[in-house]
Design an enzyme around this catalytic site. Structure first.
Site, PDB file in Angstrom:
ATOM      1  N   GLU A  57       0.818  -1.202   0.000  1.00 61.59           N
ATOM      2  CA  GLU A  57       0.000   0.000   0.000  1.00 61.59           C
ATOM      3  C   GLU A  57       0.853   1.254   0.000  1.00 61.59           C
ATOM      4  O   GLU A  57       1.932   1.271   0.584  1.00 61.59           O
ATOM      5  CB  GLU A  57      -0.853   0.054   1.281  1.00 61.59           C
ATOM      6  CG  GLU A  57      -1.845  -1.056   1.359  1.00 61.59           C
ATOM      7  CD  GLU A  57      -2.466  -1.179   2.732  1.00 61.59           C
ATOM      8  OE1 GLU A  57      -3.639  -1.520   2.804  1.00 61.59           O
ATOM      9  OE2 GLU A  57      -1.795  -0.944   3.723  1.00 61.59           O
ATOM     10  N   CYS A  88      -0.821   6.132  10.094  1.00 64.89           N
ATOM     11  CA  CYS A  88       0.341   5.411  10.627  1.00 64.89           C
ATOM     12  C   CYS A  88      -0.106   4.190  11.409  1.00 64.89           C
ATOM     13  O   CYS A  88      -0.977   4.263  12.262  1.00 64.89           O
ATOM     14  CB  CYS A  88       1.117   6.289  11.603  1.00 64.89           C
ATOM     15  SG  CYS A  88       1.648   7.835  10.923  1.00 64.89           S
TER      16      CYS A  88
HETATM   17  N1  SAH Z   1       9.474   0.227  10.192  1.00 65.08           N
HETATM   18  C1  SAH Z   1       9.789   1.622  10.046  1.00 65.08           C
HETATM   19  C2  SAH Z   1       8.884   2.305   9.028  1.00 65.08           C
HETATM   20  C3  SAH Z   1       7.436   2.339   9.410  1.00 65.08           C
HETATM   21  S1  SAH Z   1       7.001   3.971   9.691  1.00 65.08           S
HETATM   22  C4  SAH Z   1       9.735   2.304  11.372  1.00 65.08           C
HETATM   23  O1  SAH Z   1       9.387   1.648  12.362  1.00 65.08           O
HETATM   24  O2  SAH Z   1      10.101   3.462  11.474  1.00 65.08           O
HETATM   25  C5  SAH Z   1       5.448   3.817  10.435  1.00 65.08           C
HETATM   26  C6  SAH Z   1       5.377   4.627  11.710  1.00 65.08           C
HETATM   27  O3  SAH Z   1       4.069   4.485  12.275  1.00 65.08           O
HETATM   28  C7  SAH Z   1       6.358   4.125  12.738  1.00 65.08           C
HETATM   29  O4  SAH Z   1       6.874   5.195  13.460  1.00 65.08           O
HETATM   30  C8  SAH Z   1       5.457   3.275  13.603  1.00 65.08           C
HETATM   31  O5  SAH Z   1       5.985   3.023  14.862  1.00 65.08           O
HETATM   32  C9  SAH Z   1       4.209   4.113  13.634  1.00 65.08           C
HETATM   33  N2  SAH Z   1       3.035   3.362  14.077  1.00 65.08           N
HETATM   34  C10 SAH Z   1       2.868   2.023  14.085  1.00 65.08           C
HETATM   35  N3  SAH Z   1       1.673   1.677  14.582  1.00 65.08           N
HETATM   36  C11 SAH Z   1       1.066   2.840  14.878  1.00 65.08           C
HETATM   37  C12 SAH Z   1      -0.210   3.148  15.418  1.00 65.08           C
HETATM   38  N4  SAH Z   1      -1.086   2.198  15.730  1.00 65.08           N
HETATM   39  N5  SAH Z   1      -0.523   4.440  15.593  1.00 65.08           N
HETATM   40  C13 SAH Z   1       0.349   5.419  15.239  1.00 65.08           C
HETATM   41  N6  SAH Z   1       1.558   5.200  14.725  1.00 65.08           N
HETATM   42  C14 SAH Z   1       1.921   3.914  14.552  1.00 65.08           C
END
Ligand code: SAH
Length: 355
Positions: free
Chosen positions: A96, A342
């Protein structure tokens, strides 16, 4: 190899090896990445033998078409779901991207893997089967498809979709480089951000290679035990070591913009002590802190109850951090109503289709 997998210098090498002049490589790159013309037959300044060679030696770009699109009624963002044909994955693999249009600029959030090889308790991408890394072509093509469809300029790219970019390091960096080239889409290197959960060896390589892109760290917790409760990656690369590395090299990272992403989980990681630590780290590192309010369902994980913070709760936490460091923002995650925010990317179209 797919025709969109090669960067500018790769094309120059390839044409020279095949016996043509170097500048032909640049012409091919220009057709593909600036003009977004993918059919060699239409590349009018190339001689017939080069066109034939392109047809013969390279897999043509499509392979992915007709994505499912869902547009947010709330904020205009679009979640675009591709089913990639995967020889290695019977039934294909899903991926996506999210398009985030703004008044004066447009941003795209790209995935780097189908599913995610991490397993973060708060994130939906880890809950679907992991089906592997995306290729360079699979990352850049959706951007071109989007430009064609919207007829808009893309100003910003964030590698913050599904997957851990630093577990697909080579392809992600190559895609970023291709998208940044003046001979191609020309997106500024500082306008391209790569996010990592803290894969330290790859962060070290990023520094060694003097990569010019912005780096984002998904920090979320300072405490080793607590971070481990949510993020498996903490076992391998403890956050204290990751922070030490960033602090040691802060001059480098600051010239490129460093972003600290801090998921806000009310009652779990928003104590006054944590606000102080975050503010202090901001002071030391510089850059920008983004508070990301937890998106998604109320969930019990171990002894924690995950729920969305109220706006006021996030503002309160922000204000505490602000006392020590001003550059802290609440990132209002677009696309929540389309599961495009996110932590919500989990190939949900396909699931809905099955139901
Ligand atoms: N794996 C990489 C890239 C993903 S970025 C990383 O961890 O940075 C996606 C972002 O969204 C990350 O910062 C992740 O921690 C955040 N994220 C994951 N689940 C989420 C949620 N339920 N609510 C808000 N942010 C979330």
């Amino acid at each position: 190899m797919n025709i969109l997998d090669l960067d500018f210098p790769d094309w120059e090498d390839a044409v020279v090896r095949a016996g043509w002049k170097k500048y032909r490589g640049g012409q091919i790159f220009h057709w593909l990445h600036r003009q977004r013309i993918f059919d060699p037959a239409a590349m009018s300044n190339l001689p017939a033998d080069i066109k034939d060679w392109l047809q013969r030696e390279f897999e043509p770009y499509p392979g992915i078409h007709d994505p499912d699109v869902r547009k947010s009624l709330r904020d205009g963002s679009e979640k675009i779901l591709y089913s990639l044909p995967g020889d290695s994955h019977p039934g294909g693999k899903e991926m996506e991207i999210v398009y985030l249009p703004h008044k004066t600029w447009n941003s795209v959030c790209l995935s780097t893997q189908s599913g995610c090889s991490l397993n973060c308790g708060f994130c939906a991408s880890g809950r679907i089967p992991f089906k592997g890394n995306l290729s360079v072509a699979e990352m850049v093509f959706p951007v071109y498809d989007l430009i064609r469809k919207t007829e808009e300029k893309i100003n910003n790219i964030v590698f913050m979709g599904m997957g851990e970019p630093f577990y697909n390091y080579e392809n992600t960096l190559k895609a970023a480089r291709i998208l940044s080239r003046q001979e191609g889409a020309g997106i500024g290197v500082k306008k391209i951000a790569i996010s990592t959960s803290g894969v330290l060896p790859a962060m070290e390589q990023f520094l060694r290679d003097k990569e010019p892109f912005a780096l984002a760290l998904s920090l979320h917790f300072f405490d080793h035990g607590k971070r481990r409760d949510f993020m498996d990656v903490e076992d391998k690369y403890p956050i204290a070591e990751v922070i030490r590395f960033l602090v040691q090299n802060k001059d480098y990272f600051n010239r490129r913009t460093i972003m600290l992403e801090y998921l806000h989980l009310p009652g779990i990681n928003d104590s006054p002590e944590e606000a102080r630590e975050l503010g202090k780290l901001g002071q030391i590192l510089g850059g920008r802190i983004n508070l990301v309010p937890y998106n998604g369902e109320t969930l019990k994980i171990k002894n924690y109850l995950l729920r969305k913070p109220s706006w006021q709760q996030s503002v309160d936490f922000q204000n505490q951090v602000k006392r020590l460091y001003k550059m802290v923002f609440i990132r209002n995650s677009a696309g929540e109503d389309i599961a495009g925010a996110c932590g919500m990317l989990a190939g949900s179209f396909a699931k809905e289709r099955e139901n």
